[in-house]
Design an enzyme around this catalytic site. Structure first.
Site, short mmCIF file in Angstrom:
data_model
loop_
_atom_site.label_atom_id
_atom_site.label_comp_id
_atom_site.label_asym_id
_atom_site.label_seq_id
_atom_site.Cartn_x
_atom_site.Cartn_y
_atom_site.Cartn_z
N ASP A 294 0.95 -1.46 0.46
CA ASP A 294 0.10 -0.28 -0.20
C ASP A 294 0.43 1.25 0.19
O ASP A 294 1.29 1.15 0.87
CB ASP A 294 -0.65 0.02 1.10
N GLU B 261 -2.32 -1.84 -5.66
CA GLU B 261 -3.58 -1.39 -5.99
C GLU B 261 -3.29 0.34 -7.43
O GLU B 261 -2.46 0.60 -7.26
CB GLU B 261 -4.29 -0.55 -4.41
N ASP C 13 -3.11 1.60 6.89
CA ASP C 13 -1.87 0.81 5.73
C ASP C 13 -1.32 -0.12 5.98
O ASP C 13 -1.95 -1.19 4.96
CB ASP C 13 -0.58 1.89 6.09
#
Length: 372
Positions: free
Chosen positions: A186, A270, A352
């Site tokens: 992330d 992502e 996170d």
């Protein structure tokens, strides 16, 4: 699929060679803009598009009209017509934006040398057509067939050569991966990257650390008389700081991407809408400083080199708001909430780390490697 590697080296041209390189850059830029104009005019008048072979047939007449083009390597000029063709292909296939005219104010100026150049590692030179033998700083060697070389000049006045090499090897087959050999990442602003293992990689924030000096020099440049030597000298100092920031950022991202690729069989990421995110003026500078897109690009091509896999999940997946233990969806979570506790299973979450774990889970679910 063959593996093509690019090797970039610093050139040390003489004053005469610098003049010749600058002439090549100017001429190639002129031909690129001319070719782009011809394609636009031809399509507007006939409804048909002229390709690079048709443009190459018009080059002799253009050289007669513009004699300075005769001082430039003809294959470099023909290479620019191919670049225009490639720009239109990207526009129609990838919707990358309509090709734009090149400006001499661009920070990096370059021209191609498709063939008829040679490299000598022992003498430390590269022989370029119509330029001659140019001294090169070879920090490493390579083996393979020489493809197109690109000569570039930075805004700080440095010259580089990038050589595309075909080493005859094919890209390795993708290695098998599992839940244990996959890591979720992330990316963020406070921490550059947070891994599903719980590891956090601090964001160095190179631009933010240099802002004070940048603002000072930008103010000095604006106060100098236009086209004066003092203005140019100050602009060079400003360009050197920007170049240093770029080099620091690239070096940091190369180290992190190489480490992640070597330690894992698969990387889960992502998909982010960076163009939309930078419209937030409170975060735009920090997002640009992080340069997530270039980091992902490095991960992707290094994964190809070593037979690893990069997995992607959609940008609308609720990776931060979903509890990775019980699946509870926290719809009230905001950007300022860095930690939260799941009201169902009472699990405390770091925002996170939870997102990185969910990114890994979502990507493996898409590959049917785990079940819910």
């Amino acid at each position: 699929m063959l593996m093509l590697n690019a090797y970039k080296y610093r050139l040390k041209p003489t004053k005469k060679q610098e003049t010749l390189i600058n002439k090549h850059i100017g001429s190639c830029r002129f031909v690129y803009n001319w070719a782009l104009e011809q394609k636009i005019k031809t399509y507007g008048q006939t409804g048909k598009c002229i390709n690079h072979m048709g443009l190459d047939k018009l080059l002799p007449a253009l050289k007669t009209e513009k004699p300075f083009l005769k001082e430039t390597n003809s294959q470099s000029l023909q290479g620019m017509t191919k670049h225009v063709d490639a720009a239109f292909v990207r526009f129609f296939r990838e919707k990358n934006g309509f090709p734009r005219f090149k400006s001499k104010k661009n920070p990096v100026q370059s021209f191609p040398v498709p063939q008829h150049y040679s490299v000598d590692f022992e003498k430390g030179i590269v022989k370029l057509p119509k330029i001659g033998e140019v001294e090169v700083i070879f920090h490493r060697t390579f083996e393979g067939t020489l493809r197109t070389a690109t000569i570039s000049k930075t805004c700080t006045g440095k010259y580089f050569i990038s050589i595309l090499v075909d080493n005859g090897q094919e890209l390795p087959n993708k290695q098998k991966y599992s839940e244990l050999t996959t890591v979720g990442i992330d990316v963020g602003i406070k921490d550059f990257a947070v891994l599903s293992t719980g590891e956090k990689i601090e964001n160095p924030k190179y631009l933010k650390n240099s802002l004070k000096r940048l603002k000072c020099l930008q103010k000095r440049v604006s106060r100098k008389v236009k086209d004066s030597k003092r203005r140019e000298k100050t602009r060079q100092l400003l360009s050197k700081i920007h170049e240093k920031i770029s080099n620091q950022r690239n070096n940091f991202q190369h180290q992190i991407s190489s480490k992640l690729i070597s330690e894992n069989q698969a990387i889960a990421l992502e998909t982010l809408n960076v163009k939309g995110m930078v419209k937030n003026h409170h975060l735009a500078q920090s997002i640009s400083d992080s340069a997530w897109s270039s980091f992902v690009t490095k991960l992707e091509y290094k994964a190809e080199w070593f037979g690893k896999t990069v997995l992607r999940i959609g940008q609308f997946e609720p990776s931060s708001k979903l509890c990775n233990v019980c699946g509870y969806h926290n719809s009230e979570l905001t950007l300022k909430d860095r930690e939260w506790v799941c009201p169902i299973c009472k699990t405390p979450h770091d925002r996170d780390i939870n997102a990185a774990i969910n990114i890994k889970k979502f990507s493996l679910l898409d590959q049917n490697l785990i079940t819910t």
